[in-house]
Design a protein around this motif. Structure first.
Motif, PDB file in Angstrom:
ATOM      1  N   MET A  42       0.838  -1.193   0.000  1.00  0.00           N
ATOM      2  CA  MET A  42       0.000   0.000   0.000  1.00  0.00           C
ATOM      3  C   MET A  42       0.880   1.254   0.000  1.00  0.00           C
ATOM      4  SD  MET A  42      -2.889   1.260   2.745  1.00  0.00           S
ATOM      5  CE  MET A  42      -1.689   1.630   4.000  1.00  0.00           C
ATOM      6  N   GLN A  43       1.918   1.260   0.844  1.00  0.00           N
ATOM      7  CA  GLN A  43       2.817   2.411   0.909  1.00  0.00           C
ATOM      8  C   GLN A  43       3.526   2.630  -0.429  1.00  0.00           C
ATOM      9  OE1 GLN A  43       2.980   4.635   3.329  1.00  0.00           O
ATOM     10  NE2 GLN A  43       1.404   3.456   4.387  1.00  0.00           N
ATOM     11  N   GLU A  44       3.964   1.527  -1.059  1.00  0.00           N
ATOM     12  CA  GLU A  44       4.623   1.643  -2.369  1.00  0.00           C
ATOM     13  C   GLU A  44       3.664   2.233  -3.408  1.00  0.00           C
ATOM     14  OE1 GLU A  44       6.036  -2.240  -3.398  1.00  0.00           O
ATOM     15  OE2 GLU A  44       7.341  -2.365  -1.644  1.00  0.00           O
ATOM     16  N   SER A  45       2.413   1.789  -3.351  1.00  0.00           N
ATOM     17  CA  SER A  45       1.426   2.286  -4.314  1.00  0.00           C
ATOM     18  C   SER A  45       1.151   3.765  -4.109  1.00  0.00           C
ATOM     19  CB  SER A  45       0.122   1.490  -4.193  1.00  0.00           C
ATOM     20  OG  SER A  45       0.340   0.142  -4.521  1.00  0.00           O
ATOM     21  N   SER A  57      -4.645  -2.709  -1.666  1.00  0.00           N
ATOM     22  CA  SER A  57      -3.632  -3.204  -0.732  1.00  0.00           C
ATOM     23  C   SER A  57      -4.028  -2.916   0.710  1.00  0.00           C
ATOM     24  CB  SER A  57      -2.283  -2.557  -1.034  1.00  0.00           C
ATOM     25  OG  SER A  57      -1.863  -2.871  -2.333  1.00  0.00           O
ATOM     26  N   GLY A  58      -4.595  -1.743   0.935  1.00  0.00           N
ATOM     27  CA  GLY A  58      -5.044  -1.396   2.288  1.00  0.00           C
ATOM     28  C   GLY A  58      -6.149  -2.312   2.768  1.00  0.00           C
ATOM     29  N   HIS A  62      -5.893  -4.877   5.908  1.00  0.00           N
ATOM     30  CA  HIS A  62      -6.891  -4.841   6.977  1.00  0.00           C
ATOM     31  C   HIS A  62      -7.547  -6.215   7.157  1.00  0.00           C
ATOM     32  CE1 HIS A  62      -9.762  -3.120   9.725  1.00  0.00           C
ATOM     33  NE2 HIS A  62     -10.762  -3.619   9.001  1.00  0.00           N
ATOM     34  N   MET A  63      -7.841  -6.895   6.049  1.00  0.00           N
ATOM     35  CA  MET A  63      -8.450  -8.217   6.118  1.00  0.00           C
ATOM     36  C   MET A  63      -7.536  -9.197   6.865  1.00  0.00           C
ATOM     37  SD  MET A  63      -9.355 -10.918   3.085  1.00  0.00           S
ATOM     38  CE  MET A  63      -7.609 -11.178   2.771  1.00  0.00           C
ATOM     39  N   TYR A  64      -6.240  -9.187   6.537  1.00  0.00           N
ATOM     40  CA  TYR A  64      -5.324 -10.101   7.218  1.00  0.00           C
ATOM     41  C   TYR A  64      -5.130  -9.724   8.686  1.00  0.00           C
ATOM     42  CZ  TYR A  64      -4.144 -12.820   3.104  1.00  0.00           C
ATOM     43  OH  TYR A  64      -4.208 -13.675   2.032  1.00  0.00           O
ATOM     44  N   SER A  65      -5.196  -8.440   8.994  1.00  0.00           N
ATOM     45  CA  SER A  65      -5.124  -8.023  10.398  1.00  0.00           C
ATOM     46  C   SER A  65      -6.327  -8.557  11.179  1.00  0.00           C
ATOM     47  CB  SER A  65      -5.084  -6.502  10.511  1.00  0.00           C
ATOM     48  OG  SER A  65      -3.906  -5.996   9.957  1.00  0.00           O
TER      49      SER A  65
END
Length: 88
Positions: A42-45, A57-58, A62-65
């Motif tokens: 997400m940061q790279e994007s 990506s965000g 969030h889903m994996y968190s």
């Protein structure tokens, strides 16, 4: 002979419990690792100016968190039940 079989069975179950506890830990670690990886993407994007990719990506991060949190909560409950069963 009966005692030896019972002892072997007990040893196998103890080993199985250890393996399941490790697998629970590995599952949580995997979800946290995936969340971090998607967070990095997400940061790279965002740096590259790709808001659509960053949004996706965000959401994945969030889903994996959430999966990690749910798994940790479920495994906490199972471990407390397992500890209670071992006390008997």
């Amino acid at each position: 002979v009966h005692w030896l079989r019972a002892k072997a069975l007990q040893d196998r179950w103890k080993e199985e419990i250890e393996l399941v506890q490790l697998e629970m830990e590995w599952t949580c670690n995997f979800f946290l690792w995936k969340a971090a990886k998607w967070g990095d993407r997400m940061q790279e994007s965002l740096v590259k100016g790709l808001p659509g990719h960053a949004c996706y990506s965000g959401r994945q991060s969030h889903m994996y968190s959430l999966l990690a949190q749910d798994a940790q909560a479920a495994f906490q409950e199972l471990q407390s039940v397992s500890i209670d069963a071992n006390d008997e």
